[in-house]
Design an enzyme around this catalytic site. Sequence first.
Site, PDB file in Angstrom:
ATOM      1  N   GLU A 296       0.827  -1.205   0.000  1.00 46.65           N
ATOM      2  CA  GLU A 296       0.000   0.000   0.000  1.00 46.65           C
ATOM      3  C   GLU A 296       0.865   1.262   0.000  1.00 46.65           C
ATOM      4  O   GLU A 296       1.691   1.470   0.895  1.00 46.65           O
ATOM      5  CB  GLU A 296      -0.919  -0.001   1.223  1.00 46.65           C
ATOM      6  CG  GLU A 296      -1.681   1.293   1.452  1.00 46.65           C
ATOM      7  CD  GLU A 296      -2.735   1.550   0.409  1.00 46.65           C
ATOM      8  OE1 GLU A 296      -2.749   2.682  -0.127  1.00 46.65           O
ATOM      9  OE2 GLU A 296      -3.532   0.644   0.122  1.00 46.65           O
ATOM     10  N   SER A 335      -5.533   2.408  -5.141  1.00 48.52           N
ATOM     11  CA  SER A 335      -5.222   0.990  -4.955  1.00 48.52           C
ATOM     12  C   SER A 335      -5.874   0.123  -6.025  1.00 48.52           C
ATOM     13  O   SER A 335      -5.250  -0.809  -6.546  1.00 48.52           O
ATOM     14  CB  SER A 335      -5.680   0.527  -3.572  1.00 48.52           C
ATOM     15  OG  SER A 335      -4.943   1.175  -2.560  1.00 48.52           O
ATOM     16  N   HIS A 453      -1.371   3.156   5.315  1.00 46.91           N
ATOM     17  CA  HIS A 453      -2.558   3.869   4.836  1.00 46.91           C
ATOM     18  C   HIS A 453      -2.971   4.836   5.935  1.00 46.91           C
ATOM     19  O   HIS A 453      -2.976   4.489   7.108  1.00 46.91           O
ATOM     20  CB  HIS A 453      -3.690   2.883   4.534  1.00 46.91           C
ATOM     21  CG  HIS A 453      -4.828   3.477   3.758  1.00 46.91           C
ATOM     22  ND1 HIS A 453      -5.614   4.509   4.255  1.00 46.91           N
ATOM     23  CD2 HIS A 453      -5.316   3.202   2.524  1.00 46.91           C
ATOM     24  CE1 HIS A 453      -6.525   4.830   3.363  1.00 46.91           C
ATOM     25  NE2 HIS A 453      -6.366   4.050   2.295  1.00 46.91           N
ATOM     26  N   ASP A 507       1.235  -0.475  -5.017  1.00 49.12           N
ATOM     27  CA  ASP A 507       0.042  -0.214  -5.832  1.00 49.12           C
ATOM     28  C   ASP A 507       0.118   1.185  -6.447  1.00 49.12           C
ATOM     29  O   ASP A 507      -0.280   1.410  -7.577  1.00 49.12           O
ATOM     30  CB  ASP A 507      -1.246  -0.397  -5.030  1.00 49.12           C
ATOM     31  CG  ASP A 507      -1.302   0.451  -3.758  1.00 49.12           C
ATOM     32  OD1 ASP A 507      -0.304   1.115  -3.416  1.00 49.12           O
ATOM     33  OD2 ASP A 507      -2.359   0.436  -3.085  1.00 49.12           O
ATOM     34  N   HIS A 508       0.690   2.134  -5.676  1.00 47.65           N
ATOM     35  CA  HIS A 508       0.867   3.510  -6.126  1.00 47.65           C
ATOM     36  C   HIS A 508       1.677   4.236  -5.069  1.00 47.65           C
ATOM     37  O   HIS A 508       2.013   3.665  -4.029  1.00 47.65           O
ATOM     38  CB  HIS A 508      -0.486   4.206  -6.317  1.00 47.65           C
ATOM     39  CG  HIS A 508      -1.347   4.205  -5.090  1.00 47.65           C
ATOM     40  ND1 HIS A 508      -1.239   5.160  -4.091  1.00 47.65           N
ATOM     41  CD2 HIS A 508      -2.308   3.342  -4.657  1.00 47.65           C
ATOM     42  CE1 HIS A 508      -2.098   4.896  -3.127  1.00 47.65           C
ATOM     43  NE2 HIS A 508      -2.762   3.793  -3.438  1.00 47.65           N
TER      44      HIS A 508
END
Length: 654
Positions: A296, A335, A453, A507-508
């Site tokens: 994440e 995500s 996150h 994911d990014h």
Amino acid sequence: MVRAIKQGTTSFIPVALFVVSSLLMLSLFRFGYFILYTERVIEAINPIEFFLLGIRADLIQIGYYTLVPLLLFPFCNFRKTHQLWLKFSVLWFSACFALLFFMEISTPAFLAQYDTRPNRLFFEYLLYPKEVFSTLWNGFRGWLILGVTASGLVIYTVYTFSKSMHKRLAQRTTHHGMAWLLLPVVLVFTVLGIRSTLAHRPANPAFFAVSSDAMVNSLILNSNYTLAYAVYNLKHEDKANRVYGQLTDAEVIATITAEDHLKSADFPFKNYPTVHFQAASNKREKPLNIVIILEESLGATFVESLGGLPVTPNIERLKNQGWWFENLYATGTRSVRGIEAVVSGFLPSRARSTVKLSDSQRYFFTIADALKRQGYTTEFIYGGESHFDNMAAFFTGNGFSNIIDQDEFSNPVFEGSWGVSDQDLLTMLHARLIEQQGSSQPSFTLAFTSSNHEPFEFPDNQIALSEHPKQTVNNAVKYADHALGQFFDRAMQSDYWQNTLFLVVADHDTRVYGNDLVPIQKFHIPGLILGGDISPRVIDTVTSQIDLTPTLLSLAGVSAYVPTLGQDLSNPETPPANRAMMQFGDSYGWLQGNQLTVLTTDGKQHQFTYQRDSKELLPSHQSLADKQIKRIQAFAMAPSVLYQSHAYYVPVTH
């Protein structure tokens, strides 16, 4: 005559009050955003033009709200029904004003998180109140309390004012005949305000995109408008990327399948035009297990050797033991976009990710589906609730046989807003790999972390904090890296290590922002393939997330029919494509080497040179050949073409 006009205008006093008060309120908020982002606004646009365009944009949204009572007016402009219309219009405008205020007071926190005004994400995340409220409470508590309190006060004030206003208006004499004469004038000005131009097409967000800074462009608008436009665009999602060119579907398919790594491939299925057979570069008696650890928000921002911060020592250590991607780029900023690219190899688009779109919930390609057909067991492990972002529905419909989420973890070491900690997640992954080791079937596992996150919650006493307070992104990344390092220390000592292929990829990046049409540096992510018999190697050419699935399949020894357009980087016969594609809002970026082409919804192409050392994007006067522009447009349009035709799938006969 003057008295008649004055009495005729009585009916339209609520309209005038709403327009004036709303313009004043929205302009004050825009002034506040100007103060917060002064440097970026001044760099992008003249401040006077910024505010004037803002008023123009506000009149569009205000006009839509005003139009409702005005269209009802002809049915109520009579002595017995006029008071009913006045009561409705006062209540309607009061509610609209409160909604305008609520969206604006909600905007600063959204801007801080996403670098834009509220858009589709604003209402999508309302489907997950537990996670969203936890994030707001732990990460934006002060603003949440201020917003709720201020909204409550405004609603109370507006309600009190509306009662008083209705009472005063009810006591005034109305000239219904003069009101009939004034109505067309009011309607004309309202419609002109909504269109905001006399051109053939009315204004839309692209009309106000006057700079290369997408955030500043969004500040010119108002949050009711950006949210409403996002809702409106949902009905156009299946063709969202057709705006980037005028190519036919046949031209799009012919262009994207003519890539160097695909030009010699056979495409045997008319209804599935990108499906081709990919022969594995590594011939194995038994294919390797495959594990994808999707990290994440762990972008290159946090990897020292990629020009970031020194908070991922374990990734720095592990990169020397496998294939290390130095110039890997995410396709998007959420995500689900990362899941879509890594698990399905699907191209990015302006639409919602295919993880959420209705026509991709079944019969849509994933690496799990391909491997399941090869006899693999397939599993998804997530520390939170797997229904979030529609992951469970998408995965179970497209090849995943088993899902493990938060409810399956007994006595976790730590639980936060987004589920159990990364250590709990990776401990579960380790246990599952040990359990599967005794099976005659190879296995595929996707594990998706969540500790990094917002609001960045993780267990105490696990790392030496990089900074204080504890709950910061740098500390959360350091913890995520710590958990990853612990896992691989155990994995390398386990029996499954030699017959398992691991991909660790983000994911990014976190909080993708910037004043460029596409902020390239915030799409840069780390990627690492290791395990099994993988020898160390550095991939220094530009690579996209869509290249990972074809490469994994090939390295694991799996030959299969696939619809993917990414490149198998293990194939020695084809040189690297040295390109990546990415979607940032309405801008589509194509990075070829160090040259970036950005397509915008107005049909224009913008050229830049990316300076990797300084992470600067400089205007370029280099012009592209028509063939190259067509290639970029074809890849930009391809997601819409493939999704609309339900073509991104391998027929079950193979």
